[in-house]
Design an enzyme around this catalytic site. Structure first.
Site, PDB file in Angstrom:
ATOM      1  CB  SER A 120      61.233  49.384  50.924  1.00 22.59           C
ATOM      2  OG  SER A 120      61.758  48.727  52.062  1.00 22.59           O
ATOM      3  CG  HIS A 179      56.891  49.336  51.782  1.00 23.71           C
ATOM      4  ND1 HIS A 179      55.618  48.831  51.620  1.00 23.71           N
ATOM      5  CD2 HIS A 179      57.668  48.265  52.054  1.00 23.71           C
ATOM      6  CE1 HIS A 179      55.634  47.522  51.764  1.00 23.71           C
ATOM      7  NE2 HIS A 179      56.870  47.147  52.044  1.00 23.71           N
ATOM      8  CG  ASP A 204      59.700  46.195  54.252  1.00 19.98           C
ATOM      9  OD1 ASP A 204      58.657  45.636  53.894  1.00 19.98           O
ATOM     10  OD2 ASP A 204      60.433  46.845  53.481  1.00 19.98           O
ATOM     11  CG  MET A 222      61.092  42.020  58.356  1.00 23.61           C
ATOM     12  SD  MET A 222      62.462  41.524  57.317  1.00 23.61           S
ATOM     13  CE  MET A 222      62.145  42.553  55.866  1.00 23.61           C
ATOM     14  CG  HIS A 236      55.164  44.295  54.104  1.00 19.23           C
ATOM     15  ND1 HIS A 236      56.108  43.998  53.128  1.00 19.23           N
ATOM     16  CD2 HIS A 236      54.510  43.131  54.349  1.00 19.23           C
ATOM     17  CE1 HIS A 236      56.017  42.717  52.812  1.00 19.23           C
ATOM     18  NE2 HIS A 236      55.077  42.165  53.541  1.00 19.23           N
ATOM     19  CG  MET A 251      57.011  40.617  56.087  1.00 17.95           C
ATOM     20  SD  MET A 251      58.454  41.227  55.195  1.00 17.95           S
ATOM     21  CE  MET A 251      58.306  42.967  55.583  1.00 17.95           C
ATOM     22  CG  MET A 309      55.320  39.394  49.499  1.00 20.29           C
ATOM     23  SD  MET A 309      56.088  40.957  49.944  1.00 20.29           S
ATOM     24  CE  MET A 309      57.833  40.559  49.907  1.00 20.29           C
ATOM     25  N   GLY A 312      61.809  39.081  53.689  1.00 18.64           N
ATOM     26  CA  GLY A 312      62.887  38.987  54.679  1.00 18.64           C
ATOM     27  C   GLY A 312      64.031  39.943  54.443  1.00 18.64           C
ATOM     28  CG  PHE A 313      67.077  39.279  53.835  1.00 13.36           C
ATOM     29  CD1 PHE A 313      67.887  39.773  54.850  1.00 13.36           C
ATOM     30  CD2 PHE A 313      66.535  38.008  53.972  1.00 13.36           C
ATOM     31  CE1 PHE A 313      68.165  39.009  55.976  1.00 13.36           C
ATOM     32  CE2 PHE A 313      66.804  37.230  55.099  1.00 13.36           C
ATOM     33  CZ  PHE A 313      67.629  37.733  56.102  1.00 13.36           C
ATOM     34  N   GLY A 314      65.942  43.058  51.665  1.00 14.16           N
ATOM     35  CA  GLY A 314      65.959  43.891  50.472  1.00 14.16           C
ATOM     36  C   GLY A 314      67.037  43.391  49.512  1.00 14.16           C
ATOM     37  N   GLY A 315      67.016  43.913  48.301  1.00 10.58           N
ATOM     38  CA  GLY A 315      68.090  43.653  47.349  1.00 10.58           C
ATOM     39  C   GLY A 315      68.069  42.298  46.668  1.00 10.58           C
ATOM     40  CG  ASP A 324      57.609  44.683  48.907  1.00  8.15           C
ATOM     41  OD1 ASP A 324      58.756  45.005  48.578  1.00  8.15           O
ATOM     42  OD2 ASP A 324      57.242  44.561  50.106  1.00  8.15           O
ATOM     43  N   GLY A 325      59.359  43.796  45.869  1.00  9.59           N
ATOM     44  CA  GLY A 325      60.482  42.868  45.793  1.00  9.59           C
ATOM     45  C   GLY A 325      61.164  42.893  44.438  1.00  9.59           C
ATOM     46  N   GLY A 339      63.026  49.399  47.235  1.00  6.73           N
ATOM     47  CA  GLY A 339      64.013  49.739  48.254  1.00  6.73           C
ATOM     48  C   GLY A 339      65.366  50.035  47.641  1.00  6.73           C
TER      49      GLY A 339
HETATM   50  C1  DX5 Z   1      61.214  42.323  51.628  1.00  7.29           C
HETATM   51  C2  DX5 Z   1      60.505  43.632  51.837  1.00  7.29           C
HETATM   52  C3  DX5 Z   1      60.674  44.612  50.753  1.00  7.29           C
HETATM   53  C4  DX5 Z   1      62.095  45.028  50.493  1.00  7.29           C
HETATM   54  C5  DX5 Z   1      62.174  45.435  49.059  1.00  7.29           C
HETATM   55  O1  DX5 Z   1      60.804  41.428  52.600  1.00  7.29           O
HETATM   56  O2  DX5 Z   1      59.124  43.410  51.983  1.00  7.29           O
HETATM   57  O3  DX5 Z   1      59.840  45.750  50.955  1.00  7.29           O
HETATM   58  O4  DX5 Z   1      62.533  46.088  51.284  1.00  7.29           O
HETATM   59  O5  DX5 Z   1      63.509  45.684  48.733  1.00  7.29           O
HETATM   60  P1  DX5 Z   1      63.992  45.705  47.216  1.00  7.29           P
HETATM   61  O6  DX5 Z   1      63.204  46.728  46.497  1.00  7.29           O
HETATM   62  O7  DX5 Z   1      65.447  46.044  47.348  1.00  7.29           O
HETATM   63  O8  DX5 Z   1      63.757  44.315  46.666  1.00  7.29           O
HETATM   64 ZN    ZN Z   2      57.769  45.194  52.069  1.00  9.81          ZN
END
Ligand code: DX5
Ligand code: ZN
Length: 214
Positions: A9, A34, A36, A38, A67, A69, A138, A143-146, A176-177, A196
């Site tokens: 991602s 990938h 994202d 948003m 993806h 969102m 999911m 909404g957020f990575g990490g 994903d996630g 990601g």
């Molecule tokens: C979250 C995204 C993911 C995100 C994953 O809303 O859809 O794709 O970037 O990040 P990690 O792998 O860091 O959880």
């Molecule tokens: Zn995603």
């Protein structure tokens, strides 16, 4: 376990150097990119949109796995496909008529994907699987990575595999996630790992090969 596909991602990539980042993950063995998207309504964050997908398509040697969102994705699917999305995934909660949006995605020449939030029952996507090339589970709140992997979502992957096998459907399962070497190992029924922070937080080749060869 069969070799998995890995879709890093780019939410965790260096946005000032996306071309370099995509070339690096490609050389490191990634299968898809990938992306994202948003909108600040469906999820409480804003990322990137159609012009960036169009630019990425010009330089990416890998398929773009987009993806969405966003609220009411039917307003934008034609633009995202024209921009070069190979896979286009929508949230089942984001539109009144997901079946018609999935049908349209295929009609416009892209691969169609459906996904669901952690709080949404897996049953809500089962009737849509014949219209899909991809179903995304999911394992964090979008909404957020990490964020941390939600273990209580793994049963959805297993339920989807059962449905796909029973009905002889052609649909990849993506997760994903919070994916890393340990959490990916819990998702044995997934075909594609999105990651990601795990990939971009270390040597890309090491991370990707760990996910591919669990
Ligand atoms: C979250 C995204 C993911 C995100 C994953 O809303 O859809 O794709 O970037 O990040 P990690 O792998 O860091 O959880
Ligand atoms: Zn995603």
């Amino acid at each position: 376990m069969a070799t998995k596909l890995v879709a890093p991602s780019i939410l965790s990539a260096d946005f000032a150097n996306l071309e370099r980042e995509i070339r690096s993950i490609s050389e490191a063995g990634a299968d898809w990119v990938h992306v994202d998207v948003m909108d600040g309504h469906f999820v409480p964050n804003i990322t990137i949109g159609i012009p960036v997908v169009k630019s990425l398509k010009k330089i990416s040697p890998l398929p773009l796995d987009v993806h969405l969102m966003i609220e009411a994705p039917e307003r934008y699917i034609a633009d995202f496909i024209k921009a070069g999305s190979d896979y286009l995934t929508i949230h089942v909660e984001s539109t009144r008529d997901p079946a018609s949006v999935l049908f349209k995605i295929r009609e416009l020449g892209a691969k169609a994907g459906i996904t669901l939030r952690p709080g949404t029952p897996v049953e809500s996507v089962l009737p849509l699987l014949p219209l899909c090339d991809l179903v995304l589970v999911m394992t964090v709140e979008p909404g957020f990575g990490g964020q941390s992997f939600m273990h209580d979502q793994v049963f959805k992957i297993d339920r989807l595999r059962q449905e796909i096998v029973t009905k002889s459907l052609q649909c990849l399962i993506e997760v994903d996630g919070g994916i890393n070497h340990d959490t990916a190992a819990l998702c044995k029924n997934a075909d594609v790992f999105v990651a990601g922070s795990y990939v971009f937080g270390q040597d890309y080749r090491t991370a990707i090969s760990k996910l591919k060869n669990l």
